[in-house]
Design a protein around this motif. Structure first.
Motif, short mmCIF file in Angstrom:
data_model
loop_
_atom_site.label_atom_id
_atom_site.label_comp_id
_atom_site.label_asym_id
_atom_site.label_seq_id
_atom_site.Cartn_x
_atom_site.Cartn_y
_atom_site.Cartn_z
N PHE A 1 0.83 -1.21 0.00
CA PHE A 1 0.00 0.00 0.00
C PHE A 1 0.87 1.26 0.00
N CYS A 2 2.03 1.18 0.63
CA CYS A 2 2.92 2.33 0.76
C CYS A 2 3.44 2.82 -0.58
N THR A 3 3.52 1.95 -1.57
CA THR A 3 4.11 2.35 -2.85
C THR A 3 3.28 3.43 -3.53
N ALA A 4 1.96 3.39 -3.33
CA ALA A 4 1.08 4.34 -4.02
C ALA A 4 1.25 5.77 -3.52
N THR A 5 1.74 5.93 -2.29
CA THR A 5 1.86 7.27 -1.72
C THR A 5 3.31 7.69 -1.49
#
Length: 439
Positions: free
Chosen positions: A30-34
């Motif tokens: 999930f962290c990659t998107a932000t």
């Protein structure tokens, strides 16, 4: 994430904390998107998840950092957007701070890189040296395009970020600014190392608005840099020395006349000072004092929101694009207070699209990684300008300086607008909008 540290390794308090953080990661991505660098580069190793794998392998095998590891960790802004996004509560901040410390101790950087980082660590935390550097930058500012053209991008970035005017004279510590009328409270205000040189008007505005509302303000004798700049370059011994110095300065005030809070107007500093309790947890002489300091620390907007300030009509019908500094929204989880205060004082406040993405300032990042920083700034400015605001507000001098290099829209600190709305002077960058006050 499964880990394989030995018992001997886990006896090190830093390794024990990092192992716990690593085990919390479930690889969800999930962290990659932000993550700003992943959004720009699309490289898994330039995402939090990729960096976590690199850090795990380096620490678990207890080996020196490699050039590849240093490259990808250096590209991390420490914006902490990943921590806001993470559903598993991975404390990436403490993990990447440990990695930077390990890199600094085990990896020999190229000579030019060592020189630049050493220069920044020496000059930026020292207001006297920084003031001289700003004067030199002011004189050399016209040559920035030439330096960029010949490939000296870091020097060009330093000149471009230099202010268009000479720096303010030195600020004094050990000063008390008395409350107007009955005293409702007493706070310490961190003068800091960058603010007094680049924009002393920010702390001046904070002092005025606090004094007008019955709050006595002290700039503690002996306080200095909070250590944030050294901390995020992996120079941990230097950072802890700065932290101990400021803990001592504020403890003298706490044990003397007392403090209701320690206020910070630079959100990057605030994130670090709020973490002093963790940073000094293994220092028996400072652990309890540091915890007490961290517990008292608040962003200036946090504290002002507790004072029940009377609402007022804005001195001009301005639309404000509010840039939420990463260290404030992700590091300190202070999101609503600045915007609520601006709305309370009659300004029209708009959120910036992609507000979770960093502007590229990130402490020394725009000096050490100028190409990526410029891309992030241009993306941020494009999102801001789509709102067609009159003014941009932010809670961090680094963001203010960074964004101002990419737009003609005035950029000011949130507290300067609050001060203006409650009887203070118009912020200097807004002078060209002064005609609006008579509209």
């Amino acid at each position: 994430m499964q880990t394989n540290f030995t018992l001997a390794q886990l006896a090190d308090p830093q390794v024990a904390v990092s192992e716990k953080i690593l085990r919390a990661c479930v690889h969800c991505g999930f962290c990659t998107a932000t993550c700003p660098t992943y959004v720009l580069l699309g490289d898994e190793l330039d995402s939090p998840r990729g960096r976590i794998y690199l850090i795990k392998e380096m620490l678990e095998q207890d080996r020196p950092a490699t050039r590849e590891v240093a490259k990808h960790i250096d590209r991390c802004l420490s914006c902490l957007s990943c921590m806001t996004t993470c559903p598993s509560g991975v404390h990436y901040m403490h993990l990447v701070d440990h990695a930077r410390d390990h890199i600094e101790k085990t990896y020999k950087r190229p000579l030019a890189d060592r020189f630049m980082r050493g220069l920044l660590a020496k000059v930026l935390p020292n207001p006297s040296l920084f003031r001289l550097a700003v004067v030199a930058g002011w004189l050399g500012k016209p040559f920035a395009p030439v330096l960029r053209a010949v490939g000296l991008t870091r020097l060009a970035a330093m000149l471009k970020l230099s202010p268009a005017k000479l720096p303010a004279p030195p600020a004094e510590t050990g000063k008390v600014f008395p409350a107007q009328g009955p005293r409702r409270g007493r706070v310490a205000l961190l003068a800091g190392c960058i603010n007094p040189v680049l924009s002393p008007s920010i702390n001046d505005a904070a002092i005025r608005v606090l004094n007008r509302n019955g709050i006595e303000v002290v700039v503690a004798a002996g306080e200095a840099c909070c250590g944030s700049l050294s901390h995020h370059m992996g120079r941990e011994d230097e950072a802890l020395a700065f932290a101990r110095n400021d803990v001592d300065a504020w403890t003298r005030e706490i044990d003397g006349e007392g403090l209701d809070a320690i206020l910070i107007t630079v959100s990057g500093c605030g994130t670090t000072v709020k973490d002093y309790g963790f940073m000094l947890r293994t220092d028996s002489a400072y652990a309890e004092k540091a915890k007490r300091v961290s517990a008292l620390t608040k962003d200036v907007s946090e504290y002002l929101s507790t004072l029940n300030l009377p609402a007022a009509e804005a001195p001009a019908p301005l639309t404000i694009a509010y840039h939420s500094a990463c260290s404030l929204q992700h590091g300190q989880k202070v999101v609503r207070e600045p915007k609520d205060l601006l709305c309370k004082f009659g300004f029209i406040v708009k959120d910036v699209p992609e507000g979770h993405l960093c502007c590229g300032s990130a402490g020394t990042y725009n000096l050490l990684q100028p190409t990526l920083a410029d891309q992030l700034r241009d993306r941020k400015v494009a999102n801001i300008e789509r709102l067609q605001p009159d003014v941009i507000a932010a809670g961090n001098i680094g963001c203010i300086t960074q964004i101002a290099t990419g737009t003609a829209i005035p950029v000011v600190h949130t507290v300067e607008l609050i001060d203006w709305a409650t009887g203070g002077p118009m912020p200097e960058p807004l002078r060209k909008l002064e005609a609006l006050t008579s509209a």
